[in-house]
Design a protein around this motif. Sequence first.
Motif, PDB file in Angstrom:
ATOM      1  N   ILE A   1       0.611   2.755  14.477  1.00  8.58           N
ATOM      2  CA  ILE A   1      -0.720   2.838  15.080  1.00  8.58           C
ATOM      3  C   ILE A   1      -1.791   3.050  14.015  1.00  8.58           C
ATOM      4  CG2 ILE A   1      -2.178   4.233  16.613  1.00  8.58           C
ATOM      5  CD1 ILE A   1       0.323   4.815  18.249  1.00  8.58           C
ATOM      6  N   GLY A   2      -1.428   3.763  12.942  1.00  6.45           N
ATOM      7  CA  GLY A   2      -2.378   4.148  11.905  1.00  6.45           C
ATOM      8  C   GLY A   2      -3.317   3.059  11.419  1.00  6.45           C
ATOM      9  N   PRO A   3      -2.820   1.892  11.020  1.00  8.64           N
ATOM     10  CA  PRO A   3      -3.731   0.850  10.529  1.00  8.64           C
ATOM     11  C   PRO A   3      -4.735   0.351  11.578  1.00  8.64           C
ATOM     12  CG  PRO A   3      -1.477   0.374   9.872  1.00  8.64           C
ATOM     13  CD  PRO A   3      -1.417   1.544  10.812  1.00  8.64           C
ATOM     14  N   PHE A   4      -4.363   0.380  12.840  1.00 10.25           N
ATOM     15  CA  PHE A   4      -5.272  -0.074  13.894  1.00 10.25           C
ATOM     16  C   PHE A   4      -6.469   0.857  14.057  1.00 10.25           C
ATOM     17  CE2 PHE A   4      -1.301  -2.097  15.269  1.00 10.25           C
ATOM     18  CZ  PHE A   4      -1.740  -3.400  15.400  1.00 10.25           C
ATOM     19  N   ILE A   5      -6.219   2.158  13.960  1.00 11.66           N
ATOM     20  CA  ILE A   5      -7.283   3.128  14.196  1.00 11.66           C
ATOM     21  C   ILE A   5      -7.801   3.743  12.896  1.00 11.66           C
ATOM     22  CG2 ILE A   5      -6.497   3.631  16.530  1.00 11.66           C
ATOM     23  CD1 ILE A   5      -5.246   6.215  15.419  1.00 11.66           C
ATOM     24  N   ASN A   6      -7.359   3.197  11.766  1.00 12.24           N
ATOM     25  CA  ASN A   6      -7.816   3.616  10.445  1.00 12.24           C
ATOM     26  C   ASN A   6      -7.497   5.091  10.178  1.00 12.24           C
ATOM     27  OD1 ASN A   6      -8.893   3.069   7.944  1.00 12.24           O
ATOM     28  ND2 ASN A   6     -10.977   3.563   8.564  1.00 12.24           N
ATOM     29  N   ARG A   7      -6.261   5.478  10.470  1.00 13.19           N
ATOM     30  CA  ARG A   7      -5.781   6.837  10.225  1.00 13.19           C
ATOM     31  C   ARG A   7      -4.445   6.750   9.498  1.00 13.19           C
ATOM     32  NH1 ARG A   7      -9.970   7.007  12.696  1.00 13.19           N
ATOM     33  NH2 ARG A   7     -10.740   8.552  14.169  1.00 13.19           N
ATOM     34  N   LYS A   8      -4.168   7.723   8.636  1.00  9.33           N
ATOM     35  CA  LYS A   8      -2.898   7.728   7.907  1.00  9.33           C
ATOM     36  C   LYS A   8      -1.980   8.859   8.332  1.00  9.33           C
ATOM     37  CE  LYS A   8      -4.743   5.471   3.832  1.00  9.33           C
ATOM     38  NZ  LYS A   8      -5.011   5.535   2.418  1.00  9.33           N
TER      39      LYS A   8
ATOM     40  N   TYR B   1       3.761   4.024  24.457  1.00 11.87           N
ATOM     41  CA  TYR B   1       4.008   2.712  25.051  1.00 11.87           C
ATOM     42  C   TYR B   1       2.882   1.773  24.663  1.00 11.87           C
ATOM     43  CZ  TYR B   1       7.713   4.971  27.604  1.00 11.87           C
ATOM     44  OH  TYR B   1       8.854   5.661  27.915  1.00 11.87           O
ATOM     45  N   ARG B   2       3.257   0.580  24.242  1.00 15.47           N
ATOM     46  CA  ARG B   2       2.292  -0.386  23.705  1.00 15.47           C
ATOM     47  C   ARG B   2       1.150  -0.672  24.686  1.00 15.47           C
ATOM     48  NH1 ARG B   2       2.446  -3.601  19.435  1.00 15.47           N
ATOM     49  NH2 ARG B   2       4.644  -3.176  19.095  1.00 15.47           N
ATOM     50  N   ASN B   3       1.453  -0.813  25.962  1.00 11.28           N
ATOM     51  CA  ASN B   3       0.401  -1.099  26.944  1.00 11.28           C
ATOM     52  C   ASN B   3      -0.614   0.039  27.024  1.00 11.28           C
ATOM     53  OD1 ASN B   3       1.513  -3.562  27.571  1.00 11.28           O
ATOM     54  ND2 ASN B   3       2.614  -2.810  29.349  1.00 11.28           N
ATOM     55  N   ASP B   4      -0.124   1.290  26.963  1.00  6.69           N
ATOM     56  CA  ASP B   4      -1.036   2.435  26.985  1.00  6.69           C
ATOM     57  C   ASP B   4      -1.948   2.423  25.761  1.00  6.69           C
ATOM     58  OD1 ASP B   4       0.166   3.277  29.310  1.00  6.69           O
ATOM     59  OD2 ASP B   4       1.382   4.839  28.340  1.00  6.69           O
ATOM     60  N   PHE B   5      -1.365   2.146  24.593  1.00  5.92           N
ATOM     61  CA  PHE B   5      -2.157   2.114  23.365  1.00  5.92           C
ATOM     62  C   PHE B   5      -3.190   0.996  23.397  1.00  5.92           C
ATOM     63  CE2 PHE B   5      -2.795   0.141  19.196  1.00  5.92           C
ATOM     64  CZ  PHE B   5      -3.544   1.149  18.600  1.00  5.92           C
ATOM     65  N   GLU B   6      -2.765  -0.197  23.790  1.00  6.87           N
ATOM     66  CA  GLU B   6      -3.692  -1.339  23.791  1.00  6.87           C
ATOM     67  C   GLU B   6      -4.844  -1.124  24.761  1.00  6.87           C
ATOM     68  OE1 GLU B   6      -1.322  -4.841  24.386  1.00  6.87           O
ATOM     69  OE2 GLU B   6      -0.539  -4.779  22.338  1.00  6.87           O
ATOM     70  N   LEU B   7      -4.570  -0.521  25.893  1.00  5.34           N
ATOM     71  CA  LEU B   7      -5.638  -0.228  26.846  1.00  5.34           C
ATOM     72  C   LEU B   7      -6.629   0.772  26.248  1.00  5.34           C
ATOM     73  CD1 LEU B   7      -6.878  -0.576  29.641  1.00  5.34           C
ATOM     74  CD2 LEU B   7      -5.416   1.292  30.413  1.00  5.34           C
ATOM     75  N   ALA B   8      -6.125   1.837  25.640  1.00  6.00           N
ATOM     76  CA  ALA B   8      -7.009   2.838  25.027  1.00  6.00           C
ATOM     77  C   ALA B   8      -7.782   2.240  23.863  1.00  6.00           C
ATOM     78  CB  ALA B   8      -6.191   4.034  24.556  1.00  6.00           C
ATOM     79  N   TYR B   9      -7.149   1.399  23.080  1.00  7.56           N
ATOM     80  CA  TYR B   9      -7.783   0.770  21.920  1.00  7.56           C
ATOM     81  C   TYR B   9      -8.900  -0.182  22.359  1.00  7.56           C
ATOM     82  CZ  TYR B   9      -8.148  -1.662  17.436  1.00  7.56           C
ATOM     83  OH  TYR B   9      -8.609  -2.199  16.263  1.00  7.56           O
ATOM     84  N   ASP B  10      -8.684  -0.894  23.456  1.00  7.04           N
ATOM     85  CA  ASP B  10      -9.668  -1.858  23.955  1.00  7.04           C
ATOM     86  C   ASP B  10     -10.702  -1.246  24.888  1.00  7.04           C
ATOM     87  OD1 ASP B  10      -8.450  -3.857  22.536  1.00  7.04           O
ATOM     88  OD2 ASP B  10      -7.517  -4.830  24.262  1.00  7.04           O
ATOM     89  N   MET B  11     -10.556   0.016  25.255  1.00  2.00           N
ATOM     90  CA  MET B  11     -11.442   0.625  26.244  1.00  2.00           C
ATOM     91  C   MET B  11     -12.930   0.543  25.875  1.00  2.00           C
ATOM     92  SD  MET B  11     -11.571   1.713  29.267  1.00  2.00           S
ATOM     93  CE  MET B  11      -9.843   1.891  29.595  1.00  2.00           C
ATOM     94  N   PRO B  12     -13.337   0.785  24.616  1.00  2.00           N
ATOM     95  CA  PRO B  12     -14.771   0.632  24.304  1.00  2.00           C
ATOM     96  C   PRO B  12     -15.278  -0.790  24.576  1.00  2.00           C
ATOM     97  CG  PRO B  12     -13.683   1.850  22.557  1.00  2.00           C
ATOM     98  CD  PRO B  12     -12.604   1.342  23.478  1.00  2.00           C
ATOM     99  N   LEU B  13     -14.473  -1.791  24.244  1.00  2.00           N
ATOM    100  CA  LEU B  13     -14.845  -3.182  24.521  1.00  2.00           C
ATOM    101  C   LEU B  13     -14.928  -3.421  26.021  1.00  2.00           C
ATOM    102  CD1 LEU B  13     -15.302  -6.167  23.755  1.00  2.00           C
ATOM    103  CD2 LEU B  13     -12.805  -6.402  23.702  1.00  2.00           C
ATOM    104  N   ILE B  14     -13.947  -2.938  26.773  1.00  2.00           N
ATOM    105  CA  ILE B  14     -13.933  -3.129  28.221  1.00  2.00           C
ATOM    106  C   ILE B  14     -15.169  -2.504  28.863  1.00  2.00           C
ATOM    107  CG2 ILE B  14     -12.723  -2.482  30.347  1.00  2.00           C
ATOM    108  CD1 ILE B  14     -10.094  -2.773  28.714  1.00  2.00           C
TER     109      ILE B  14
END
Length: 113
Positions: free
Chosen positions: A16-23, A49-62
């Motif tokens: 997950i780190g590279p997606f959210i710019n955290r190490k 779970y990938r679906n949970d992460f993708e939803l949270a990651y895309d939430m600002p766009l949504i």
Amino acid sequence: MKNELQNVDRIYIKEIGPFINRKSADTIKRWCKESNVDVHKDCSGEFVYRNDFELAYDMPLILRLKKIHGENWRKVYDAYLRNELPNLLAFKEDLNKYKRGYKPKGNIGKKLI
């Protein structure tokens, strides 16, 4: 039941780190907690779970798409996911047609719009 569980994709904390710019694993888990993504743990490590992460990651766009496009946000979001930029541009042109319902008749009104 076992086949159903195998179809659920996992994404491990370090992935997950590279997606959210955290190490750091701690900051990644903090992001997950703040984004309402449950972190699970088993013998293979900590994961979400990938679906949970993708939803949270895309939430600002949504949320932005809902604000801009109203009920049509889903069509635009699907175009984003399929990387169909021409469809997005066509959709925005159609949206602009509907937003400009009033056409001023005078020269001063035309300059304002």
